[in-house]
Design a protein around this motif. Structure first.
Motif, short mmCIF file in Angstrom:
data_model
loop_
_atom_site.label_atom_id
_atom_site.label_comp_id
_atom_site.label_asym_id
_atom_site.label_seq_id
_atom_site.Cartn_x
_atom_site.Cartn_y
_atom_site.Cartn_z
N UNK A 1 0.82 -1.21 0.00
CA UNK A 1 0.00 0.00 0.00
C UNK A 1 0.85 1.26 0.00
N UNK B 1 2.22 1.87 -3.43
CA UNK B 1 1.19 2.41 -4.34
C UNK B 1 0.92 3.87 -4.02
N UNK B 2 0.79 4.16 -2.71
CA UNK B 2 0.51 5.54 -2.34
C UNK B 2 1.64 6.47 -2.75
N UNK C 1 1.34 7.16 -6.33
CA UNK C 1 0.23 8.10 -6.60
C UNK C 1 0.63 9.52 -6.27
#
Lengths: 131, 831
Positions: A4, A7-8, A11
């Protein structure tokens, strides 16, 4: 590091990159003179209408051609050609924000925003009282 | 000595002032008592109950006072009590009754009233449903009511500092300097108010603000529930009601935003439904964070993850509603928005900033205080789980909100940027491009995620079935997107990708609803809402990508050959002059201005008849004809120029959208003169500029509505057949009446479509059957009668509207399910 978080991180980096990349599309407020340094490039110029000079708009000839004169914040008066109809109530405007480019001593304007004095003026009451 | 003014009605104002104070005090008392009830809940249940009774009572008194203010202010408006500034400024005597409500919320004070009113109604619902959380939730609801109450107080501190603005202020107080108010009988001179801005006089202004404000107001409840949960340290009970309220909020605010778009599209000439204007953005941003927060809350309900992010998003949503009020009300956007703002000056700026700061400090404080105790899960979620991707989708929505907020807030950060770079930053020259370039990626990611996550299960998903189902969906979507891209000539690859995402969302949600959920209505909410969302994306893409101006005009201008066609097109030459009766090519159509009609009323509103014909190029026959009636107020309220409303032809697959930019003022004196043609016998022809007339003869048989016979009259009627260019034949009958053999009365006849006025004179009798007459014709010069029209084509815009409706329907299905659901296996929170 968790998936996570990866991914963050991606982003956030992507969005920062995106915001920075479109940052260039923000324009700047210029004067006629400073806009004239880069002819053809579009800027915003803030000014006001020169009421003592003629305004020309003849929709019979060309509905997209309105000529007027404006004085920018530095005090320079410039001819402005707006590719559109004569905006309503431009005579009463206090301030005009013009978006366009300077070329050969003329400002070619494709969008106009006006700041008009409050619709509700005190002299409207005075007018009413004389009737 | 103070002047005794004559003709004023001071009672409603006194009542209004009293009610404002009463409502404010009641909300203050309600905040305090609810707070005390919450504090004593555990230690002293008996005492807490009595605090609660007082709190409920005072909130009800507050509500009653607010409703009474509403009624009083409405009384002032409907009874045209122009001694009150609010009535004078926003209404007028001749304004139709249905717009009097619109006057109510045209002004700053009235729209705050509307907001407060909705909070009251929602507060009462919370009071009846919140059970164990009531005291805490209502403490925050009442606190916000206190903050809003100060907005309509109108208290002065010293000479210059005014806090809030009172809707019951008298005209003579608001404009003390004006000499008219020295007169005791000044009311004799103030006969009428300023009235409602003509561009706001339509039914959208009646329905849009209440819905938008209900959307804003309903963001308060999830906000208050989150703060209540933090305060109580209870992270279970708030979940169910917060989901329900967030669903309502999403549905209503979404409806409100798109209604604003529909209003802009249908009756304002902004030339579209969305322009990334700051005002539109300011309401979109809280909606995005709300939707993100709703989804993380759903993740929390099923997996106990993402609670911190949920609190952050739902609290932020309400603060953003305040921030958007700040942006749109203080006039700070003045330079950057097409909307007209009443810059209410620095007092309101600091007032709103103060409220935002207060709410933010309370929120951050509570959050920090409870930070350690907020539950979470340390382990990592599975990659193929619903929560993982829902979480990511929410973050993407949040990032989208961040980008829009940064770009919209340019007047806020420009001074800082100027200090650093020395440049005065301005909004993008092409805002559509600026926003679309980034938001297209948000659309792609959320479009694909909104469909994919429904196929996943919470915690862990079996990858084989998932892969197969998604593979089939993707293949169908690729075929569908390819077909549409080919048919609609969508060539920019980013938009092709977005098209795929939209098609994928549509296909996947239909498949999911039918095959997996077996059309069980109660459970269909998410797939219906997501299907609607994908349809909205498709509608936006189709209508915007191929939106084009058909009134493109180059008359009188030299085409600059140094530039490309695209560059020349960019020059905004989108107006076309239509001379009376002269067809002009517009896209597939020929448009002809064939007449206009006035509508009685104080503001002169003129409807312009424009005939659109689609012609077959070979046969020159019209294969299709329709009329559009764009209208305009000429010189409204003594202003120069006009204020216009569009007229649109709706097809199932596109809209032809027109509006007037410039029109002739018909009230100007007619200066053209009559031309005479002598006719001697029936069959003689009179030529006109754009038609011809055949003289059919004279007759003494006269029966005409316009003519009342009098004794001693000798009436004569001429019959003329007008043949116009389209081949239409119309009969005209001017009259000539010899009265008492002394003088002549002439009655003209006119044919507006040809623009001709006919009368006749000088009858000369040559013999029994030969009489000559002078046919006098006058035509308005077609070059003098014109309108300047702009016409646009929006393809497939109905897809967008239908998508919005489906999405809102999905919210309501979910809400219904939420309100009736019993505890479910998947929920970890229901004990």
């Amino acid at each position: 590091m968790k998936k996570m978080h990866i991914v963050l991180l991606i982003l956030v980096v992507a969005s920062i990159a995106a915001i920075v990349s479109v940052f260039g599309s923000f324009s700047t407020y210029e004067t006629f003179t400073s806009a004239g340094r880069e002819p053809g490039k579009k800027y915003y110029v803030i000014g006001n209408l020169q009421k003592d000079k003629d305004m020309v708009y003849d929709p019979v000839k060309d509905p997209n051609h309105f000529i007027f004169y404006a004085k920018d914040k530095a005090g320079n008066v410039n001819k402005v050609i707006f590719n559109g109809e004569k905006p309503r109530d431009i005579e009463k405007s206090e301030q005009i924000v013009m978006m366009g480019y300077e070329d050969g001593g003329t400002f070619h304007c494709s969008r106009i925003q006006m700041k008009c004095p409050s619709k509700y003026k005190k002299d409207m009451v005075a007018q009413g009282s004389s009737s | 000595m103070a002047t005794q003014f004559i003709g004023e009605h001071l009672r409603p104002g006194q009542l209004g002032h009293f009610l404002i104070i009463a409502s404010f005090v009641a909300s203050l008392f309600s905040t305090f008592t609810y707070f005390m009830a919450a504090r004593t809940e555990l230690k002293d249940p008996e005492g807490s109950r009595s605090w609660l009774r007082m709190a409920r009572g005072s909130f009800m008194i507050h509500t009653a006072a607010i409703i009474s203010i509403f009624v009083t202010l409405f009384y002032v408006i409907t009874h045209h009590l122009f001694e009150y500034h609010y009535a004078w400024e926003h209404s007028s005597i001749l304004l139709p009754g249905k717009y009097l409500l619109a006057c109510f919320w045209e002004g700053q004070e009235g729209s705050f009233m509307l907001w407060i009113f909705w909070h009251c109604i929602l507060g009462l619902v919370v009071m009846g449903t919140a059970k164990g959380l009531e005291t805490r939730v209502m403490t925050f609801v009442s606190l916000v009511q206190v903050c809003l109450g100060t907005m309509i107080m109108g208290i002065y501190f010293g000479q210059d500092i005014q806090v809030g603005s009172n809707p019951f202020i008298l005209l003579r107080h608001s404009m003390q300097a004006a000499p008219i108010f020295q007169m005791a009988n000044y009311m004799d001179f103030i006969r009428d108010g300023n009235g409602l801005n003509v561009s706001l006089q339509n039914y959208w202004m009646v329905i849009h603000p209440p819905i938008l404000f209900l959307g804003f107001a309903s963001s308060l409840i999830p906000f208050a529930y989150c703060l209540a949960a933090l305060w109580k340290g209870d992270y279970k009970d708030f979940v169910k009601p917060t989901i329900a309220w967030a669903l309502l909020n999403g549905a209503v605010l979404g409806t409100g935003i798109m209604m604003g778009g529909a209003w802009a599209y249908e009756s304002l000439n902004f030339g579209g439904y969305w322009a990334w204007d700051p005002v539109e953005n300011a309401s979109l941003v809280p909606w995005l964070t709300l939707i993100a927060g709703l989804h993380t809350l759903l993740v929390y309900r099923s997996t106990r993850r993402a609670l911190k992010l949920t609190f952050f998003l739902l609290i932020l949503t309400h603060l953003l509603v305040w921030y958007s009020t700040f942006l749109t009300r203080t006039g700070i956007l003045g330079k950057t928005s097409v909307h007209a703002f009443t810059g209410d000056g620095t007092a309101l700026t600091y007032h709103l900033l103060g409220v935002i700061a207060l709410l933010a400090i309370i929120s951050v404080g509570l959050f920090q205080w409870r930070r350690k105790g907020i539950p979470g899960i340390k382990t990592e979620e599975a990659t193929l789980s619903r929560e993982f991707w829902m979480f990511i989708g929410s973050v993407v929505l949040f990032l989208s909100a961040v980008q829009i907020a940064i770009s919209t807030s340019i007047p806020i950060w420009a001074p800082l940027a100027k200090w650093i770079t020395g440049k005065e930053f301005a909004p993008p020259v092409d805002p559509m491009h600026h926003y679309n370039n980034i938001q297209v990626w948000i659309a792609i990611v959320t479009g694909i995620l909104s469909a994919t996550i429904l196929y996943m299960k919470f915690k862990q998903t079996e990858s084989g079935t998932l892969g197969k189902r998604l593979g089939i969906t993707a293949l169908i979507a690729i075929a569908m997107a390819g077909f549409i891209a080919w048919g609609q000539h969508i060539v920019i690859w980013q938009y092709d990708t977005m098209l795929f995402a939209a098609c994928y969302g549509i296909v996947a949600n239909i498949y999911y609803g039918i095959v997996i959920q077996k059309l069980k209505f109660k459970k269909l909410g998410p797939s219906v809402a997501h299907f609607g969302f994908a349809t909205v994306l498709l509608g936006i893409l189709l209508s915007s990508y191929n939106k084009h101006t058909i009134s493109f005009n180059n008359t009188g201008v030299e085409f600059d050959l140094k530039k490309t066609v695209a560059e020349n097109t960019k020059e905004n030459r989108e107006n076309e002059t239509l001379f009376f009766g002269v067809p002009v090519a517009m896209g597939d159509y020929f448009a002809t201005y064939i007449g206009d009609s006035d509508v009685a009323g104080k503001d002169k509103r003129v409807y312009y008849k424009v005939l659109f014909e689609r012609k077959d190029l070979l046969s020159q026959k019209a294969s299709e004809r329709f009329m559009l009636y764009p209208d305009a107020f000429i010189n409204p309220k003594g202003q120069q120029g006009l204020s216009s409303n569009p007229s649109t032809k709706h097809y199932w697959n596109k809209d032809v959208f027109t509006y007037i930019n410039v029109a002739m003022d018909n009230t100007k004196e007619d200066t053209s003169s009559y031309r005479s043609t002598i006719v001697n016998k029936p069959g003689d022809t009179v030529f006109l500029n754009n038609a011809y007339m055949i003289f059919k003869g004279l007759s003494k048989e006269v029966s005409d509505k316009r003519y009342t016979p009098e004794p001693g009259d000798l009436p004569i009627r001429a019959t003329l057949e007008v043949h116009d260019l389209k081949g239409d034949v119309t009969e005209l009958n001017p009259l000539y009446i010899l009265r008492n053999k002394e003088y002549v009365v002439r009655l003209e006849d006119t044919l507006p479509s040809v623009g001709v006025y006919v009368r006749f004179a000088n009858l000369t009798v040559h013999s029994q059957d030969s009489v000559s007459a002078d046919i006098m014709t006058k035509q308005t010069d077609p070059k003098e009668k014109y309108i300047v029209l702009k016409a646009l084509v929006f393809p497939y815009i109905n897809v967008l509207w239908i998508g919005v409706m489906i999405m809102v329907l999905g919210f309501f299905i979910s809400l219904g399910d939420q309100l009736t659901r019993k505890s479910k296996k998947g929920d970890t929170l229901i004990s």
